[in-house]
Motif scaffolding. Structure first.
Motif, PDB file in Angstrom:
ATOM      1  N   UNK A 223       0.002   2.665  -8.321  1.00  0.00           N
ATOM      2  CA  UNK A 223       0.415   2.874  -6.934  1.00  0.00           C
ATOM      3  C   UNK A 223      -0.188   4.150  -6.359  1.00  0.00           C
ATOM      4  N   UNK A 224      -0.351   5.157  -7.185  1.00  0.00           N
ATOM      5  CA  UNK A 224      -0.806   6.456  -6.693  1.00  0.00           C
ATOM      6  C   UNK A 224      -2.328   6.627  -6.706  1.00  0.00           C
ATOM      7  N   UNK A 225      -3.035   5.713  -7.371  1.00  0.00           N
ATOM      8  CA  UNK A 225      -4.493   5.824  -7.405  1.00  0.00           C
ATOM      9  C   UNK A 225      -5.181   4.769  -6.562  1.00  0.00           C
TER      10      UNK A 225
ATOM     11  N   UNK B 111       8.211  11.446 -13.388  1.00  0.00           N
ATOM     12  CA  UNK B 111       8.279  10.260 -12.534  1.00  0.00           C
ATOM     13  C   UNK B 111       8.877  10.606 -11.176  1.00  0.00           C
ATOM     14  N   UNK B 112       9.918  11.439 -11.189  1.00  0.00           N
ATOM     15  CA  UNK B 112      10.539  11.830  -9.916  1.00  0.00           C
ATOM     16  C   UNK B 112       9.572  12.609  -9.033  1.00  0.00           C
ATOM     17  N   UNK B 113       8.764  13.466  -9.641  1.00  0.00           N
ATOM     18  CA  UNK B 113       7.772  14.208  -8.874  1.00  0.00           C
ATOM     19  C   UNK B 113       6.690  13.266  -8.351  1.00  0.00           C
ATOM     20  N   UNK B 114       6.274  12.323  -9.186  1.00  0.00           N
ATOM     21  CA  UNK B 114       5.202  11.406  -8.807  1.00  0.00           C
ATOM     22  C   UNK B 114       5.616  10.478  -7.680  1.00  0.00           C
ATOM     23  N   UNK B 115       6.837   9.973  -7.737  1.00  0.00           N
ATOM     24  CA  UNK B 115       7.249   8.920  -6.808  1.00  0.00           C
ATOM     25  C   UNK B 115       8.379   9.328  -5.871  1.00  0.00           C
ATOM     26  N   UNK B 116       8.855  10.548  -5.998  1.00  0.00           N
ATOM     27  CA  UNK B 116       9.922  11.021  -5.129  1.00  0.00           C
ATOM     28  C   UNK B 116       9.379  11.822  -3.963  1.00  0.00           C
TER      29      UNK B 116
ATOM     30  N   UNK C  44       0.817  -1.205   0.000  1.00  0.00           N
ATOM     31  CA  UNK C  44       0.000   0.000   0.000  1.00  0.00           C
ATOM     32  C   UNK C  44       0.848   1.251   0.000  1.00  0.00           C
ATOM     33  N   UNK C  45       2.150   1.104  -0.174  1.00  0.00           N
ATOM     34  CA  UNK C  45       3.042   2.257  -0.204  1.00  0.00           C
ATOM     35  C   UNK C  45       3.300   2.684  -1.619  1.00  0.00           C
ATOM     36  N   UNK C  46       4.379   3.451  -1.826  1.00  0.00           N
ATOM     37  CA  UNK C  46       4.703   3.934  -3.163  1.00  0.00           C
ATOM     38  C   UNK C  46       6.163   3.679  -3.455  1.00  0.00           C
ATOM     39  N   UNK C  47       6.434   3.214  -4.687  1.00  0.00           N
ATOM     40  CA  UNK C  47       7.814   3.013  -5.106  1.00  0.00           C
ATOM     41  C   UNK C  47       8.385   4.353  -5.521  1.00  0.00           C
ATOM     42  N   UNK C  48       9.550   4.705  -4.988  1.00  0.00           N
ATOM     43  CA  UNK C  48      10.101   6.032  -5.243  1.00  0.00           C
ATOM     44  C   UNK C  48      11.438   5.927  -5.949  1.00  0.00           C
ATOM     45  N   UNK C  49      11.569   6.481  -7.156  1.00  0.00           N
ATOM     46  CA  UNK C  49      12.854   6.490  -7.820  1.00  0.00           C
ATOM     47  C   UNK C  49      13.685   7.654  -7.330  1.00  0.00           C
TER      48      UNK C  49
ATOM     49  N   UNK D 157       8.597  15.225  -1.476  1.00  0.00           N
ATOM     50  CA  UNK D 157       8.316  16.651  -1.585  1.00  0.00           C
ATOM     51  C   UNK D 157       6.955  17.039  -2.084  1.00  0.00           C
ATOM     52  N   UNK D 158       6.323  16.190  -2.913  1.00  0.00           N
ATOM     53  CA  UNK D 158       5.025  16.551  -3.486  1.00  0.00           C
ATOM     54  C   UNK D 158       3.890  15.979  -2.647  1.00  0.00           C
ATOM     55  N   UNK D 159       2.722  16.654  -2.673  1.00  0.00           N
ATOM     56  CA  UNK D 159       1.550  16.134  -1.977  1.00  0.00           C
ATOM     57  C   UNK D 159       0.822  15.142  -2.886  1.00  0.00           C
ATOM     58  N   UNK D 160      -0.134  14.368  -2.363  1.00  0.00           N
ATOM     59  CA  UNK D 160      -0.795  13.332  -3.184  1.00  0.00           C
ATOM     60  C   UNK D 160      -1.390  13.832  -4.492  1.00  0.00           C
ATOM     61  N   UNK D 161      -2.145  14.942  -4.516  1.00  0.00           N
ATOM     62  CA  UNK D 161      -2.673  15.394  -5.816  1.00  0.00           C
ATOM     63  C   UNK D 161      -1.559  15.745  -6.807  1.00  0.00           C
ATOM     64  N   UNK D 162      -0.488  16.371  -6.313  1.00  0.00           N
ATOM     65  CA  UNK D 162       0.634  16.708  -7.197  1.00  0.00           C
ATOM     66  C   UNK D 162       1.287  15.436  -7.732  1.00  0.00           C
ATOM     67  N   UNK D 163       1.402  14.432  -6.899  1.00  0.00           N
ATOM     68  CA  UNK D 163       1.990  13.162  -7.345  1.00  0.00           C
ATOM     69  C   UNK D 163       1.148  12.543  -8.458  1.00  0.00           C
ATOM     70  N   UNK D 164      -0.166  12.527  -8.238  1.00  0.00           N
ATOM     71  CA  UNK D 164      -1.035  11.915  -9.251  1.00  0.00           C
ATOM     72  C   UNK D 164      -0.995  12.691 -10.566  1.00  0.00           C
ATOM     73  N   UNK D 165      -0.961  14.011 -10.480  1.00  0.00           N
ATOM     74  CA  UNK D 165      -0.870  14.808 -11.724  1.00  0.00           C
ATOM     75  C   UNK D 165       0.445  14.520 -12.449  1.00  0.00           C
ATOM     76  N   UNK D 166       1.519  14.387 -11.689  1.00  0.00           N
ATOM     77  CA  UNK D 166       2.814  14.093 -12.312  1.00  0.00           C
ATOM     78  C   UNK D 166       2.809  12.701 -12.941  1.00  0.00           C
TER      79      UNK D 166
END
Length: 454
Positions: free
Chosen positions: A325-327, A282-287, A12-17, A289-298
């Motif tokens: 992972x983000x949805x 991808x870095x914004x989505x899975x790295x 239930x987590x997120x893979x982060x590059x 610093x960004x909040x959940x909506x920003x991650x999903x948009x990225x």
């Protein structure tokens, strides 16, 4: 060169590059006596690479003469002569075992003359320090490698000096690798593989490489057959430290013909370069610093770029995997569709069985939660051997726990308990501390609706 905390297999987590950096690092994830003994892998089972020499030449040059930040390196740099390695700090018992296995592989598969020593004059010093020590120097790092220093305490003062500038180095003589002493055995092992590989060879990562640790998707836990071939090329006698890109390129065809003769007659795949815009999305989505909506948009942007590029390879698959992972917390049906699409695209690329195993863990988790025991069992079972062959204990343990829940759903309680018990030894290696093993058990068990734990 990975600088992000990466949970190896939190469903239930997120893979982060990683975020590009010029400090080579790997991103970070981790007793109750009721648990069985820790299990470990024994004989390595790397898959021999099948690669055309035309593709291999381009990969080698891009890995060797560019940092992940995009900065070009003017010289080919490596160690010359035998390479000595020492360990300082407070290493765990598993670190010593895994280091010995890795050095044996480097000697046998890459042909590198490398050995352990107690001498303070060692070429490579591996210092085991706390994760807090590492993050005081690189906040998002699990581990990292730096030239010309041997203690983590030296890094802060030296980090922006010519002393630690990879671009100024022709011959590598001394460097330090800094690993966590308080992480899970698998995390420490993964750090050993990536950081020592980068200490010896390429400093770049390329998303287009699907069968390599030199890729920010963090799918591979240990050095692959492809990685060992890259290191064997790196230490070919035809090359020497200080050569330019043009000089290396001129000698490379003959080196590849000798080291990879089968690649002479293979057609090139010609996987195109990865646009910087996709990497940044991808870095914004899975790295960090960004909040959940920003991650999903990225993530949506990365998927749109992949579609615009017309990709049908592992990068398109990874774009869908990131979206899944983000949805999954906000739209489980959409997440399942993305994971199914990811599996479809991974299936188009030979050698992505471990990638499909990660996707299977996600799809099987949904199947368990929906009470579809037979579907979950069918998804998980083919990937157990794959996870073991790729030496990913965390993934293997998770798949075995999912298998146990699937068997429970089918009324096969004895088999379920056996699978659950078998998973624990691998979980101790993959997740480390007993509390982390129990947490993973609870996480997977909570998926099962029949037992009233969802």
């Amino acid at each position: 060169m990975r600088r992000i905390v990466l949970p190896v297999c939190l469903m239930l987590g997120a893979c982060m590059p990683a975020v590009p950096t010029e400090t080579a690092s790997r991103a970070a994830p981790f007793s109750d006596t009721s648990l069985p003994p820790m299990k470990t892998f024994s004989v390595p089972r790397p898959t021999p690479p099948v690669q055309s020499n035309s593709d291999l030449a381009q990969d080698f040059l891009d890995l060797t003469f560019t940092l992940e930040s995009g900065r070009r390196l003017p010289y080919f740099s490596r160690f010359e002569g035998p390479i000595s390695v020492r360990v300082t700090g407070k290493p765990t018992a598993s670190m010593g075992m895994d280091l010995n296995r890795l050095l044996a592989r480097l000697r046998a598969e890459a042909g590198i003359d490398i050995h352990l020593t107690d001498s303070p004059e060692a070429n490579v010093t591996i210092q085991a320090v706390t994760r807090a020590d590492i993050r005081r120097n690189l906040p998002h790092a699990a581990c990292f490698v730096v030239p010309n220093i041997t203690r983590v305490s030296e890094y802060r003062k030296a980090r922006r000096s010519e002393r630690t500038d990879w671009g100024k180095i022709r011959t590598r003589e001394r460097l330090g690798i800094f690993l966590p002493s308080d992480a899970s055995p698998q995390e420490v092992r993964d750090c050993l593989h990536e950081e020592l590989a980068q200490a010896l060879g390429p400093l770049n990562d390329l998303y287009r490489l699907h069968d390599s640790v030199f890729n920010d998707d963090n799918i591979h836990a240990v050095l692959t057959g492809y990685d060992m071939m890259i290191l064997r090329i790196y230490y070919a006698p035809e090359f020497s430290a200080g050569m330019t890109r043009g000089q290396v390129a001129a000698r490379l065809p003959a080196v590849l013909a000798r080291i990879n003769p089968a690649g002479q007659n293979l057609p090139p795949r010609r996987v195109g370069s990865t646009p910087r815009s996709w990497v940044l999305a991808v870095q914004t989505a899975l790295g960090p610093g960004a909040n959940p909506p920003e991650r999903r948009r990225a993530a949506e942007q990365a998927l749109q770029i992949a579609r615009t590029m017309g990709w049908n390879d592992h990068r398109m698959a990874f774009s869908h995997y990131a979206m899944g992972r983000l949805t999954q917390r906000v739209d489980d049906r959409a997440a399942q569709d993305h994971f199914t699409a990811a599996d479809h695209y991974y299936a188009q690329v030979p050698g992505t069985d471990i990638h499909r195993a990660f996707v299977a863990s996600q799809l099987a988790a949904f199947a368990v939660a929906q009470g579809r025991g037979q579907d979950a069992l069918s998804m998980v079972t083919p990937h157990l051997n794959t996870s073991a062959r790729h030496e990913n204990a965390a993934l293997l343990a998770t798949l075995m726990m999912l298998r146990a829940e699937a068997l429970d759903l089918l009324g096969r309680a004895d088999e379920a308990e056996s699978s659950r018990l078998d998973s624990l030894g691998w979980a101790r290696y993959g997740f480390g501390a007993d509390w982390a093993v129990h947490a993973k058990l609870r996480e997977v068990a909570s998926l099962n609706p029949v037992l009233g734990r969802n």
